[in-house]
Design a protein around this motif. Structure first.
Motif, PDB file in Angstrom:
ATOM      1  N   THR A 154      -3.125  -8.117  -7.406  1.00  0.00           N
ATOM      2  CA  THR A 154      -2.550  -6.782  -7.213  1.00  0.00           C
ATOM      3  C   THR A 154      -3.355  -5.962  -6.216  1.00  0.00           C
ATOM      4  OG1 THR A 154      -1.743  -6.822  -9.500  1.00  0.00           O
ATOM      5  CG2 THR A 154      -1.794  -4.678  -8.400  1.00  0.00           C
ATOM      6  N   LEU A 155      -4.675  -5.908  -6.393  1.00  0.00           N
ATOM      7  CA  LEU A 155      -5.515  -5.060  -5.553  1.00  0.00           C
ATOM      8  C   LEU A 155      -6.180  -5.812  -4.401  1.00  0.00           C
ATOM      9  CD1 LEU A 155      -7.378  -3.060  -8.368  1.00  0.00           C
ATOM     10  CD2 LEU A 155      -5.259  -2.439  -7.201  1.00  0.00           C
ATOM     11  N   GLY A 166      -8.234  -5.178   5.272  1.00  0.00           N
ATOM     12  CA  GLY A 166      -6.909  -4.751   5.689  1.00  0.00           C
ATOM     13  C   GLY A 166      -6.040  -4.256   4.549  1.00  0.00           C
ATOM     14  N   ILE A 167      -4.854  -3.796   4.914  1.00  0.00           N
ATOM     15  CA  ILE A 167      -3.879  -3.295   3.940  1.00  0.00           C
ATOM     16  C   ILE A 167      -3.217  -4.467   3.215  1.00  0.00           C
ATOM     17  CG2 ILE A 167      -1.603  -2.189   3.784  1.00  0.00           C
ATOM     18  CD1 ILE A 167      -2.520  -0.202   5.892  1.00  0.00           C
ATOM     19  N   THR A 169      -0.205  -6.005   2.056  1.00  0.00           N
ATOM     20  CA  THR A 169       1.190  -5.807   2.484  1.00  0.00           C
ATOM     21  C   THR A 169       2.123  -5.545   1.309  1.00  0.00           C
ATOM     22  OG1 THR A 169       0.767  -7.312   4.325  1.00  0.00           O
ATOM     23  CG2 THR A 169       3.064  -6.771   3.869  1.00  0.00           C
ATOM     24  N   GLY A 170       1.989  -6.342   0.254  1.00  0.00           N
ATOM     25  CA  GLY A 170       2.853  -6.176  -0.911  1.00  0.00           C
ATOM     26  C   GLY A 170       2.703  -4.801  -1.537  1.00  0.00           C
ATOM     27  N   GLN A 171       1.454  -4.344  -1.683  1.00  0.00           N
ATOM     28  CA  GLN A 171       1.204  -3.028  -2.265  1.00  0.00           C
ATOM     29  C   GLN A 171       1.711  -1.914  -1.354  1.00  0.00           C
ATOM     30  OE1 GLN A 171       0.114  -1.891  -5.263  1.00  0.00           O
ATOM     31  NE2 GLN A 171       0.387  -4.031  -5.799  1.00  0.00           N
ATOM     32  N   ALA A 172       1.538  -2.087  -0.048  1.00  0.00           N
ATOM     33  CA  ALA A 172       2.009  -1.083   0.907  1.00  0.00           C
ATOM     34  C   ALA A 172       3.523  -0.922   0.817  1.00  0.00           C
ATOM     35  CB  ALA A 172       1.592  -1.475   2.327  1.00  0.00           C
ATOM     36  N   LEU A 173       4.243  -2.044   0.706  1.00  0.00           N
ATOM     37  CA  LEU A 173       5.709  -1.988   0.581  1.00  0.00           C
ATOM     38  C   LEU A 173       6.134  -1.321  -0.725  1.00  0.00           C
ATOM     39  CD1 LEU A 173       6.666  -5.533   1.959  1.00  0.00           C
ATOM     40  CD2 LEU A 173       7.023  -3.321   3.079  1.00  0.00           C
ATOM     41  N   CYS A 174       5.387  -1.610  -1.797  1.00  0.00           N
ATOM     42  CA  CYS A 174       5.675  -0.960  -3.089  1.00  0.00           C
ATOM     43  C   CYS A 174       5.430   0.541  -3.006  1.00  0.00           C
ATOM     44  CB  CYS A 174       4.827  -1.574  -4.201  1.00  0.00           C
ATOM     45  SG  CYS A 174       5.353  -3.236  -4.700  1.00  0.00           S
ATOM     46  N   LEU A 175       4.387   0.932  -2.260  1.00  0.00           N
ATOM     47  CA  LEU A 175       4.085   2.359  -2.096  1.00  0.00           C
ATOM     48  C   LEU A 175       5.181   3.043  -1.276  1.00  0.00           C
ATOM     49  CD1 LEU A 175       2.040   4.614  -2.668  1.00  0.00           C
ATOM     50  CD2 LEU A 175       0.898   4.024  -0.529  1.00  0.00           C
ATOM     51  N   VAL A 176       5.656   2.388  -0.233  1.00  0.00           N
ATOM     52  CA  VAL A 176       6.774   2.925   0.552  1.00  0.00           C
ATOM     53  C   VAL A 176       7.996   3.119  -0.345  1.00  0.00           C
ATOM     54  CG1 VAL A 176       8.430   2.404   2.394  1.00  0.00           C
ATOM     55  CG2 VAL A 176       5.995   1.965   2.765  1.00  0.00           C
ATOM     56  N   LEU A 177       8.264   2.143  -1.204  1.00  0.00           N
ATOM     57  CA  LEU A 177       9.399   2.242  -2.132  1.00  0.00           C
ATOM     58  C   LEU A 177       9.216   3.413  -3.103  1.00  0.00           C
ATOM     59  CD1 LEU A 177      12.027   1.082  -3.265  1.00  0.00           C
ATOM     60  CD2 LEU A 177      10.659  -0.512  -4.636  1.00  0.00           C
ATOM     61  N   ALA A 178       7.993   3.580  -3.615  1.00  0.00           N
ATOM     62  CA  ALA A 178       7.714   4.675  -4.551  1.00  0.00           C
ATOM     63  C   ALA A 178       7.960   6.033  -3.881  1.00  0.00           C
ATOM     64  CB  ALA A 178       6.276   4.582  -5.058  1.00  0.00           C
ATOM     65  N   TRP A 179       7.525   6.169  -2.625  1.00  0.00           N
ATOM     66  CA  TRP A 179       7.720   7.446  -1.918  1.00  0.00           C
ATOM     67  C   TRP A 179       9.176   7.645  -1.523  1.00  0.00           C
ATOM     68  CZ3 TRP A 179       5.345  11.719  -2.136  1.00  0.00           C
ATOM     69  CH2 TRP A 179       3.969  11.765  -2.381  1.00  0.00           C
ATOM     70  N   ALA A 180       9.879   6.560  -1.199  1.00  0.00           N
ATOM     71  CA  ALA A 180      11.304   6.669  -0.856  1.00  0.00           C
ATOM     72  C   ALA A 180      12.099   7.189  -2.057  1.00  0.00           C
ATOM     73  CB  ALA A 180      11.833   5.310  -0.414  1.00  0.00           C
ATOM     74  N   ILE A 181      11.787   6.674  -3.246  1.00  0.00           N
ATOM     75  CA  ILE A 181      12.485   7.123  -4.458  1.00  0.00           C
ATOM     76  C   ILE A 181      12.125   8.572  -4.771  1.00  0.00           C
ATOM     77  CG2 ILE A 181      12.564   6.799  -6.971  1.00  0.00           C
ATOM     78  CD1 ILE A 181      12.584   3.809  -6.480  1.00  0.00           C
ATOM     79  N   GLY A 449      -4.206   4.235   2.573  1.00  0.00           N
ATOM     80  CA  GLY A 449      -5.630   3.892   2.458  1.00  0.00           C
ATOM     81  C   GLY A 449      -5.976   3.294   1.102  1.00  0.00           C
ATOM     82  N   PHE A 450      -5.201   3.643   0.068  1.00  0.00           N
ATOM     83  CA  PHE A 450      -5.455   3.124  -1.282  1.00  0.00           C
ATOM     84  C   PHE A 450      -4.984   1.677  -1.438  1.00  0.00           C
ATOM     85  CE2 PHE A 450      -4.981   7.783  -2.154  1.00  0.00           C
ATOM     86  CZ  PHE A 450      -6.301   8.006  -2.518  1.00  0.00           C
ATOM     87  N   THR A 451      -4.250   1.159  -0.454  1.00  0.00           N
ATOM     88  CA  THR A 451      -3.762  -0.218  -0.543  1.00  0.00           C
ATOM     89  C   THR A 451      -4.666  -1.201   0.210  1.00  0.00           C
ATOM     90  OG1 THR A 451      -2.338  -0.057   1.425  1.00  0.00           O
ATOM     91  CG2 THR A 451      -1.387   0.634  -0.675  1.00  0.00           C
ATOM     92  N   THR A 452      -5.799  -0.712   0.737  1.00  0.00           N
ATOM     93  CA  THR A 452      -6.766  -1.608   1.384  1.00  0.00           C
ATOM     94  C   THR A 452      -7.628  -2.268   0.314  1.00  0.00           C
ATOM     95  OG1 THR A 452      -8.396   0.172   1.634  1.00  0.00           O
ATOM     96  CG2 THR A 452      -6.825  -0.137   3.444  1.00  0.00           C
ATOM     97  N   THR A 453      -8.502  -3.189   0.724  1.00  0.00           N
ATOM     98  CA  THR A 453      -9.321  -3.918  -0.257  1.00  0.00           C
ATOM     99  C   THR A 453     -10.295  -3.009  -1.000  1.00  0.00           C
ATOM    100  OG1 THR A 453     -10.860  -4.512   1.513  1.00  0.00           O
ATOM    101  CG2 THR A 453      -9.155  -6.116   0.973  1.00  0.00           C
TER     102      THR A 453
END
Length: 590
Positions: A154-155, A166-167, A169-181, A449-453
Motif C-alpha cells: 500500500t505505502l 517516487g510516487i 502510481t496506484g495510491q496516486a490514482l486512488c487519491l485522484v479518485l478520492a478528490w474527484a468524488i 507528496g503523501f503518496t511517495t515512499t
C-alpha cells in the motif's frame, strides 16, 4: 463581504445529517475504542460523558449559534464580531487546509483496500512468493501478511523520512479518485452536499449494525465484550484518562475547524439549532460507543485466536520435549501441564524454560494490546477480517464504510475552506464549479507528496501536529471572544432573537467559566507535554519491524512551522486591523 442571496439547506434534517456526517468520522471507529482499551474499558465512558457536558456540547452550540446569526463563513463571522478577530477565521481555514491535504489520503487507502477485496484470496491474508519462487517474501515472513500489505504494497514505505522515492502510481490514482468524488459532492455547494449526506450519514450505521451482528457471533467475541464492560475504576484517578476524554470530545465534534460555522450559515435565521446541537452531540457520542462494541467483539475474536495459537505452540513444545502421547495434553490443560512438568522434571524443563517464558500465553495481555489510527483500521481489522468466513464480503463492507465516514468528514473539511473564502466579493464572482474545482486541484497536487515512499512519515507529522495545538488555541480564543469581548449579554440577545428564548444558566456558566478553564488546562498540558517529550519521534518501518526514530532537523523545523503558521494568523490579523485603523484615523484627522 456579502451575504445576500445566500443558499439554504432544503430542510433542518439536511443540516442535522450534514453535521452528523461531518462529526461522525474515522476517529469514532479507530480512536475512541483505543482510548477505551487504554483506560480500562467501560470506565472511560464516565470521564468521556462528563467532558461532553462540560466542554463538547456548549462549544458545539456556540459555533452553530455564531454561524446561524452571522450567516457567514468563519472569516466573515469573526470579523463581524470584531475586526481584530478575523484571524480566528483565517486560522480555521489554514487548519482545515492542512487537514484536507492528508485526510483524503486515508480515503485513498480505503479505495485501495476496497479494490483489492474483490479477489479469491485477500492479498493481506497470505505472503507473496519471492522472486526465486522458493518460498514467501522474506520481509513478509519476518512481519505478518497484513503488515506487509500495508507497509510494502500500500505505502511502499522507505526506511526513514530522509529516504525519498517516487510516487506510488496506484495510491496516486486512488487519491485522484478520492478528490474527484469530493468535488462532485460539493460542486453545487449545499444543494449537492445536502443530497449526498442522506447516504454518507446513514449507510455507515447499517454497516456497523451488520458488523455488530457478525461481531458478537464470532468465536471469542464474548472475551472482548467482557473486557469492555468490566470497567477498571482505578483509571478514574488517572489524570491522563480525563485529558484524553476531553481531547476526544473536542476533536470528535470537529470544533474549531470552521465547518460547523459554515454549515450553520446556510440555516434559516429562526432554525432551532439548540435542539440540533444536542441531537448531533449525542448521536456522535452514541456512535463512538456503538463502534466500540463492534471493535471489542472483533478484538475478542482476534485475541482468542492468538491466545489459542499460543497454547497450541506450547502444547506441541511440551509433547516433543517430554515425549508424551499426542492426546496427553489438551488445549485447556496446557497451563496446568506446564506447572506439573516444571515441578516433576525441573532439569528437563529448564531446557525449554526460556521458550516458555518468551511465548507466555495470556488472554488478558492480548486484550491489553492497544492499537489506534491506521494500525487499527488497516492492520488489526484486516487481520480479523481474513479469519472470518467469506472474508471478501466483510472486507468490502468494512472499507466501504470507512470510505463513507472519511468522505462525509471531508465534505465538512472542504466546506470550511470554500465557504469563508467565497464570502469575499472577489471570490464570489467565480462560479461554484470553478472555485470548488480550483481548491480541490490545489489540495490534490499538494497531497500527492503523501503518496511517495516517505509520504507516510509526512502524513504522520500532519496528523500529529497540524491540528491539535492550533485547534485548542482557536477554540479557546473563540469562547473568550464570545464571553468577554462580544459579551454574554449580547450573545444571549442574539440567541433570543433567533430562537425566541434566552439560553438557560447551564449554557452561560459553561461558556463563561467551565469551558474556558478546561481549554486553558488542555492547552497548558499540551505545551508541557511537548516540552517534556524532548525531540519529536516517529515510527519507521525498516523491513522487519517498526522502530521509534527521532525526526531529523528539517522535520523538526517543519513541525514548528506547522504549529506556528495557523496560530500566528490570529495576532498578525489583529495587528493588521490595528495598523489599518490607525491609518484611517490619521487620514480622517488630516
Amino acid at each position: 463581504m456579502e451575504k445576500d442571496g445566500r443558499p439554504n439547506w432544503d430542510s433542518p434534517m439536511q443540516f442535522v445529517l450534514a453535521c452528523v456526517s461531518y462529526a461522525v468520522g474515522l476517529g469514532n471507529v479507530w480512536r475512541f475504542p483505543y482510548l477505551c482499551q487504554l483506560h480500562g474499558g467501560g470506565g472511560f465512558l464516565i470521564p468521556y460523558l462528563i467532558m461532553l457536558l462540560l466542554e463538547g456540547l456548549p462549544l458545539f452550540y456556540m459555533e452553530l449559534a455564531i454561524g446561524q446569526k452571522m450567516r457567514l463563513g468563519s472569516i466573515g463571522a469573526w470579523t463581524s464580531i470584531s475586526p481584530y478577530l478575523g484571524g480566528l477565521g483565517l486560522a480555521s481555514v489554514v487548519t482545515s487546509l492542512y487537514l484536507c491535504l492528508y485526510y483524503n489520503v486515508i480515503n485513498a487507502w480505503s479505495f485501495w483496500y476496497l479494490f483489492h477485496s474483490f479477489q479469491s484470496v485477500l492479498p493481506w491474508g497470505v505472503c507473496p512468493i519471492n522472486s526465486n519462487r522458493t518460498g514467501p517474501t522474506e520481509e513478509c515472513e519476518v512481519a505478518t501478511p497484513t503488515q506487509y500489505f500495508f507497509y510494502r504494497e500500500t505505502l511502499n514505505i522507505s526506511s526513514s523520512i530522509e529516504e525519498h522515492g517516487g510516487i506510488h502510481t496506484g495510491q496516486a490514482l486512488c487519491l485522484v479518485l478520492a478528490w474527484a468524488i469530493t468535488y462532485l459532492f460539493i460542486v453545487r455547494g449545499v444543494k449537492s452536499t445536502g443530497k449526498v449526506v442522506y447516504f454518507t450519514a446513514t449507510f455507515p450505521y447499517l454497516v456497523l449494525f451488520i458488523y455488530l451482528i457478525r461481531g458478537v457471533t464470532l468465536y471469542g467475541a464474548i472475551n472482548g465484550l467482557k473486557y469492555m464492560f468490566t470497567p477498571k475504576m482505578a483509571e478514574l484517578a488517572n489524570p491522563r484518562a480525563w485529558i484524553n476524554a476531553a481531547t476526544q470530545i473536542f476533536f470528535s465534534l470537529g470544533l474549531g475547524f470552521g465547518s460547523l460555522i459554515a454549515f450553520a450559515s446556510y440555516n434559516q435565521y429562526n432554525n432551532n439549532f439548540q435542539n440540533q446541537a444536542i441531537v448531533v452531540s449525542l448521536i456522535n457520542s452514541g456512535t463512538s460507543i456503538f463502534a466500540s462494541i463492534v471493535t471489542f467483539a472483533i478484538y475478542g475474536f482476534k485475541a482468542t485466536l492468538n491466545y489459542e495459537d499460543c497454547l497450541d505452540r506450547m502444547r506441541i513444545l511440551l509433547l516433543n520435549t517430554f515425549d508424551l502421547a499426542e492426546d496427553a495434553i489438551s488445549m485447556d490443560s496446557v497451563l496446568e501441564w506446564i506447572e506439573k512438568l516444571n515441578t516433576t522434571y525441573p532439569e528437563q524443563f529448564a531446557q525449554i524454560a526460556d521458550k516458555v517464558r518468551e511465548g507466555e500465553c495470556n488472554l488478558e495481555k492480548e486484550l491489553d494490546t492497544a492499537v489506534e489510527g491506521t494500525g487499527l483500521a488497516f492492520i488489526v481489522y484486516s487481520e480479523a477480517i481474513k479469519n472470518m468466513p467469506l472474508p471478501q464480503l466483510w472486507s468490502v463492507l468494512y472499507f466501504f464504510m470507512l470510505l463513507l465516514l472519511g468522505i462525509g468528514s471531508m465534505l465538512g473539511n472542504i466546506t470550511a475552506i470554500i465557504t469563508p473564502l467565497r464570502d469575499f466579493k472577489i471570490m464570489s464572482r467565480m462560479s461554484n464549479e470553478l472555485f470548488s474545482g480550483l481548491v480541490c486541484v490545489f489540495c490534490l497536487l499538494l497531497g500527492l507528496g503523501f503518496t511517495t515512499t516517505s509520504g507516510n512519515y509526512w502524513f504522520t507529522i500532519f496528523n500529529d501536529y497540524a491540528a491539535t495545538f492550533s485547534l485548542l488555541f482557536i477554540v479557546l480564543i473563540e469562547v473568550i471572544a464570545v464571553s468577554y469581548i462580544y459579551g454574554i449579554k449580547r450573545f444571549e440577545k442574539d440567541i433570543e432573537d433567533m430562537l425566541g428564548h434566552r439560553p438557560n444558566w447551564y449554557w452561560k456558566i459553561m461558556w463563561a467559566v467551565t469551558s474556558p478553564l478546561l481549554l486553558i488546562g488542555l492547552f497548558i498540558f499540551y505545551i508541557i507535554s511537548y516540552i517534556q517529550g524532548g525531540t519529536p519521534t516517529y515510527q519507521a518501518w525498516n523491513k522487519e519491524l517498526v522502530m521509534v526514530t527521532e525526526y531529523p532537523v528539517f522535520g523538526q523545523v517543519f513541525i514548528v512551522l506547522l504549529l506556528v503558521s495557523s496560530v500566528s494568523c490570529v495576532p498578525l490579523t489583529a495587528l493588521y486591523a490595528f495598523c489599518r485603523k490607525r491609518k484611517d484615523v490619521a487620514v480622517v484627522t488630516e
